[in-house]
Design an enzyme around this catalytic site. Structure first.
Site, mmCIF file in Angstrom:
data_model
loop_
_atom_site.group_PDB
_atom_site.id
_atom_site.type_symbol
_atom_site.label_atom_id
_atom_site.label_comp_id
_atom_site.label_asym_id
_atom_site.label_seq_id
_atom_site.Cartn_x
_atom_site.Cartn_y
_atom_site.Cartn_z
ATOM 1 N N THR A 53 35.405 45.800 6.612
ATOM 2 C CA THR A 53 34.683 45.269 7.763
ATOM 3 C C THR A 53 33.972 46.378 8.529
ATOM 4 O OG1 THR A 53 36.387 43.565 7.969
ATOM 5 C CG2 THR A 53 34.897 43.844 9.843
ATOM 6 N N SER A 135 40.242 46.277 2.406
ATOM 7 C CA SER A 135 40.309 45.500 3.644
ATOM 8 C C SER A 135 39.651 44.131 3.439
ATOM 9 C CB SER A 135 39.664 46.285 4.790
ATOM 10 O OG SER A 135 39.984 45.713 6.037
ATOM 11 N N GLN A 136 38.626 43.787 4.226
ATOM 12 C CA GLN A 136 37.954 42.503 4.025
ATOM 13 C C GLN A 136 37.435 42.389 2.592
ATOM 14 O OE1 GLN A 136 34.116 39.883 5.657
ATOM 15 N NE2 GLN A 136 34.874 41.561 6.928
ATOM 16 N N ASP A 230 49.753 49.491 9.485
ATOM 17 C CA ASP A 230 48.388 48.988 9.284
ATOM 18 C C ASP A 230 48.165 47.746 10.151
ATOM 19 O OD1 ASP A 230 46.091 47.558 8.166
ATOM 20 O OD2 ASP A 230 46.239 48.954 6.470
ATOM 21 N N HIS A 242 45.365 52.439 7.786
ATOM 22 C CA HIS A 242 44.496 51.489 7.088
ATOM 23 C C HIS A 242 43.421 52.198 6.268
ATOM 24 C CE1 HIS A 242 42.596 47.639 6.298
ATOM 25 N NE2 HIS A 242 41.441 48.111 6.732
#
Length: 264
Positions: A53, A135-136, A230, A242
């Site tokens: 993101t 992540s995303q 995270d 993260h």
């Protein structure tokens, strides 16, 4: 040396696989490797990576493992008329200023993964695929391969299994060519309760899959990393955790990919 059992379309690449079995422990630097695929013959292997993101278009934090994979496979194969391995970044918004924007970005990103896999497979039906999401980016790959819940937060579909059995959204021809999937910091992480999950986190992310979730088609081809602290794949507050998975788990992720490519 006897090779492991391989998918039929890999048997004519014995030279690469034999060399991979003999990979040195110290790998060459990947800092200056090209990552943009060039027009030409289909590669033996192709990486599709998805960024986190708010990262600008490109690879984002997925670049660390992507470059390590490029370095490893390119340095383990003799010159050939076909490239050994290429890589590209999934083109999607990677937005997340608020809940609705994030949900829209995930929906668009999941569709982008499905479309690109289908398009690439049509052009190069024998190329082995490696997927990497950060992540995303991990969430959109997970959703493309294991299905989309009733909403992006991870609540199960209102069906007979309560959304706990993942169903791929990609075509069967694509499924068979995906050798390995590596997710890092994915909000779909369940706290180590799902097969293939690794790391120190014992609490799931803000979009964790429901308890008891499985993805039968890809469970043995997928690994997902998340550590305690995270704030996205778990319930912590340390954004440095993260962002550090490539450095912390890059070697382990590389080993997983090499094994999956070898054994099929």
């Amino acid at each position: 040396m006897k090779l492991p059992c391989l998918p039929l379309h890999l048997h004519h690449h014995h030279h690469l696989l034999l060399l991979l079995l003999l990979l040195p422990l110290t790998l060459p630097s990947a800092s200056s490797l090209p990552v943009t695929p060039q027009p030409g013959p289909c590669p033996l292997l192709h990486i599709l990576s998805a960024r986190e993101t708010t990262a600008p278009p490109g690879f984002g934090s997925s670049i660390t493992l992507t470059q390590l994979l490029l370095s490893t496979f390119n340095h383990s194969s003799p010159p050939t008329t076909h490239p050994t391995i290429t890589a590209e970044a999934i083109d999607y918004p990677a937005l997340g200023a608020n809940t609705s924007e994030y949900a829209a970005s995930v929906t668009t990103g999941t569709a982008a993964v499905i479309k690109r896999l289908s398009t690439f497979n049509a052009l190069c039906p024998e190329t082995i695929l490696i997927l990497h999401g950060f992540s995303q980016g991990g969430q959109i790959i997970d959703d493309a391969l294991c299905g989309v819940p009733h909403d992006f937060t991870g609540r199960g579909k209102p069906d007979e299994d309560g959304g706990r059995v993942g169903r791929p959204l990609v075509r069967r021809e694509v499924q068979r060519n995906i050798a390995a999937v590596v997710l890092m910091g994915s909000p779909r992480f369940t706290g180590g309760k799902r097969r293939g999950e690794k790391g120190t986190a014992r609490v799931g992310g803000f979009a964790a899959r429901p308890e008891g979730f499985s993805c039968p088609v890809f469970d043995d081809r997928m690994v997902s990393f998340c550590d305690e602290g995270d704030p996205f794949c778990s319930d912590g507050e340390d954004e440095e955790v993260h962002g550090g998975y490539g450095g912390v788990y890059g070697g382990e992720a590389l080993g997983f990919v090499v094994e999956r490519v070898l054994v099929g």
